[in-house]
Design a protein around this motif. Structure first.
Motif, PDB file in Angstrom:
ATOM      1  N   MET A 114       2.479   6.644  -6.237  1.00  0.00           N
ATOM      2  CA  MET A 114       3.202   5.463  -5.750  1.00  0.00           C
ATOM      3  C   MET A 114       3.785   5.710  -4.363  1.00  0.00           C
ATOM      4  O   MET A 114       3.779   4.818  -3.506  1.00  0.00           O
ATOM      5  CB  MET A 114       4.347   5.098  -6.710  1.00  0.00           C
ATOM      6  CG  MET A 114       3.933   4.449  -7.995  1.00  0.00           C
ATOM      7  SD  MET A 114       5.393   4.011  -8.965  1.00  0.00           S
ATOM      8  CE  MET A 114       4.703   4.033 -10.617  1.00  0.00           C
ATOM      9  N   GLU A 115       4.286   6.916  -4.136  1.00  0.00           N
ATOM     10  CA  GLU A 115       4.850   7.250  -2.834  1.00  0.00           C
ATOM     11  C   GLU A 115       3.776   7.205  -1.753  1.00  0.00           C
ATOM     12  O   GLU A 115       3.996   6.646  -0.660  1.00  0.00           O
ATOM     13  CB  GLU A 115       5.500   8.631  -2.886  1.00  0.00           C
ATOM     14  CG  GLU A 115       6.272   8.985  -1.629  1.00  0.00           C
ATOM     15  CD  GLU A 115       7.310  10.087  -1.865  1.00  0.00           C
ATOM     16  OE1 GLU A 115       7.475  10.917  -0.968  1.00  0.00           O
ATOM     17  OE2 GLU A 115       7.954  10.087  -2.923  1.00  0.00           O
TER      18      GLU A 115
ATOM     19  N   CYS B  91       1.048   5.463  -1.846  1.00  0.00           N
ATOM     20  CA  CYS B  91       0.674   4.051  -1.708  1.00  0.00           C
ATOM     21  C   CYS B  91       1.723   3.286  -0.889  1.00  0.00           C
ATOM     22  O   CYS B  91       1.383   2.414  -0.082  1.00  0.00           O
ATOM     23  CB  CYS B  91       0.530   3.428  -3.096  1.00  0.00           C
ATOM     24  SG  CYS B  91      -0.365   1.869  -3.124  1.00  0.00           S
ATOM     25  N   THR B  92       3.002   3.625  -1.085  1.00  0.00           N
ATOM     26  CA  THR B  92       4.079   2.983  -0.320  1.00  0.00           C
ATOM     27  C   THR B  92       3.968   3.337   1.160  1.00  0.00           C
ATOM     28  O   THR B  92       4.174   2.478   2.027  1.00  0.00           O
ATOM     29  CB  THR B  92       5.456   3.413  -0.864  1.00  0.00           C
ATOM     30  OG1 THR B  92       5.533   3.098  -2.252  1.00  0.00           O
ATOM     31  CG2 THR B  92       6.589   2.697  -0.133  1.00  0.00           C
TER      32      THR B  92
ATOM     33  N   VAL C 111       1.390   1.060   2.636  1.00  0.00           N
ATOM     34  CA  VAL C 111       1.893  -0.300   2.885  1.00  0.00           C
ATOM     35  C   VAL C 111       2.806  -0.319   4.108  1.00  0.00           C
ATOM     36  O   VAL C 111       2.750  -1.240   4.935  1.00  0.00           O
ATOM     37  CB  VAL C 111       2.645  -0.836   1.641  1.00  0.00           C
ATOM     38  CG1 VAL C 111       3.243  -2.214   1.931  1.00  0.00           C
ATOM     39  CG2 VAL C 111       1.709  -0.916   0.440  1.00  0.00           C
TER      40      VAL C 111
ATOM     41  N   VAL D 197       1.553  -1.503  -5.843  1.00  0.00           N
ATOM     42  CA  VAL D 197       1.934  -0.084  -5.900  1.00  0.00           C
ATOM     43  C   VAL D 197       2.154   0.349  -7.348  1.00  0.00           C
ATOM     44  O   VAL D 197       1.661   1.406  -7.787  1.00  0.00           O
ATOM     45  CB  VAL D 197       3.203   0.170  -5.056  1.00  0.00           C
ATOM     46  CG1 VAL D 197       3.761   1.563  -5.339  1.00  0.00           C
ATOM     47  CG2 VAL D 197       2.902   0.028  -3.568  1.00  0.00           C
TER      48      VAL D 197
ATOM     49  N   ASN E  60      -1.010   2.546  -9.672  1.00  0.00           N
ATOM     50  CA  ASN E  60      -0.704   3.945  -9.978  1.00  0.00           C
ATOM     51  C   ASN E  60      -0.275   4.159 -11.423  1.00  0.00           C
ATOM     52  O   ASN E  60      -0.569   5.205 -12.001  1.00  0.00           O
ATOM     53  CB  ASN E  60       0.346   4.449  -8.996  1.00  0.00           C
ATOM     54  CG  ASN E  60      -0.142   4.348  -7.563  1.00  0.00           C
ATOM     55  OD1 ASN E  60      -1.087   5.010  -7.170  1.00  0.00           O
ATOM     56  ND2 ASN E  60       0.470   3.475  -6.773  1.00  0.00           N
TER      57      ASN E  60
ATOM     58  N   ASP F  30      -5.553   6.166   0.476  1.00  0.00           N
ATOM     59  CA  ASP F  30      -4.290   5.881   1.173  1.00  0.00           C
ATOM     60  C   ASP F  30      -4.261   6.536   2.545  1.00  0.00           C
ATOM     61  O   ASP F  30      -3.899   5.905   3.546  1.00  0.00           O
ATOM     62  CB  ASP F  30      -3.101   6.378   0.343  1.00  0.00           C
ATOM     63  CG  ASP F  30      -2.925   5.603  -0.958  1.00  0.00           C
ATOM     64  OD1 ASP F  30      -3.520   4.515  -1.070  1.00  0.00           O
ATOM     65  OD2 ASP F  30      -2.208   6.093  -1.847  1.00  0.00           O
TER      66      ASP F  30
END
Length: 315
Positions: free
Chosen positions: A114-115, A117-118, A121, A152, A156, A214
């Motif tokens: 998630m991190e 993916c963030t 973004v 996100v 994940n 990513d």
């Protein structure tokens, strides 16, 4: 008969033992101080950032909402890893239940993804801000942030779910000592009496697919940003643009570098001390979490001013 015996003995193992630098007590002593300081710094700095963004109306913008999401992810990762490692160092509490171990495994895999993916973004946010400034408000709005957060979480959560499930379904019929400070997937799976090929393939495929995807989009975004910045003719525009996305790039570069170093040391584990990959595995969950809010706080003028205003109100 053999299958029955394996199933029976696997149920007798109700917990794992985390072998976290137990052969190097001096490592435990010296590492506990910086690790505890990093943990306190990460929790305090991220909490300050979240409160500042929540309290300051001027920071209620998509970029800062994404930064808030990053802070929440960092805090969860720190709480998942650091307290247990410190409990091992200080009180020798090496035991961890099956359910707690697989929960920790899931949180670490999903929240790290998630991190990443963030960051992707956020890189897109900076790309739109610098390369298409006139369309920024129409593209990057609260609806975009809501969709980004859903993406996100959904991507994940779903793609990393099989990792702990595949490990939990294995039979653990011999050893229960994990040669790690945390319940890393392969550190746990290799204790099993079953074939773990599927576990290895799935972790490798999903890990590199998600993180690789990513990173490609992140560096593509910053390549386009750099190209657009170099074309700017206005005085001071280049410096301002680079400063705007500089903090993002520093953190992404650090996140990627420490991950790459961990992978390389893990691959070359026969040539490096066995404790090094274990140490990097722990630090990868703590150092970025401590650095993220500090870098943003120092390099982002709006956040710095917001923190100063909150401190003045507090006094």
């Amino acid at each position: 008969m053999t299958t029955q015996h394996n199933v029976t003995t696997s149920t007798e193992i109700s917990h794992f033992l985390l072998n976290c630098f137990v052969r190097s007590p001096t490592w435990q002593l010296w590492l506990s101080l910086p690790l505890s300081l990093l943990f306190l710094l990460a929790m305090g700095a991220n909490a300050t950032l979240l409160v500042t963004i929540r309290m300051e109306a001027s920071l209620h913008q998509p970029m800062y909402y994404l930064l808030s999401l990053l802070s929440v992810l960092d805090m969860v990762l720190c709480l998942t890893v650091s307290p247990k490692v410190l409990a091992i160092f200080w009180f020798d509490l090496r035991s961890i239940s099956f359910s707690a171990c697989f929960l920790q495994m899931y949180i670490m895999n999903s929240f790290l993804a998630m991190e990443s993916c963030t960051f992707m973004v956020m890189a897109y946010d900076r790309y739109v801000a610098i390369c298409h400034p006139l369309r920024y408000l129409s593209i990057i709005n609260e609806q975009f942030v809501a969709k980004a957060v859903i993406f996100v979480l959904a991507r994940n959560v779903l793609l990393t779910m099989p990792i702990p499930i595949l490990s939990a379904r294995l039979h653990y019929c011999r050893r229960n000592v994990i040669e790690n400070c945390i319940c890393a997937n392969m550190s746990v799976s290799r204790l099993s009496c079953d074939d773990v090929t599927i576990n290895r393939i799935y972790q490798f495929a999903t890990g590199w697919a998600m993180l690789g995807f990513d990173l490609i989009l992140i560096f593509l975004s910053y390549t386009l940003i750099l190209r657009a910045v170099l074309r700017l003719k206005a005085e001071g525009a280049v410096a301002k643009a680079l400063s705007t996305c500089g903090s993002h790039f520093i953190l992404i570069l650090f996140f990627s570098t420490i991950l790459l170093v961990f992978v390389l040391t893990h691959v070359a584990k026969k040539k490096v001390c066995a404790e090094v990959p274990v140490l990097l595995n722990v630090l990868h969950h703590v150092i970025p979490a401590a650095l993220n809010p500090i870098v943003y706080g120092v390099r982002t003028q709006e956040i710095k001013q917001g923190i100063q205003r909150l401190l003045r109100k507090g006094w």
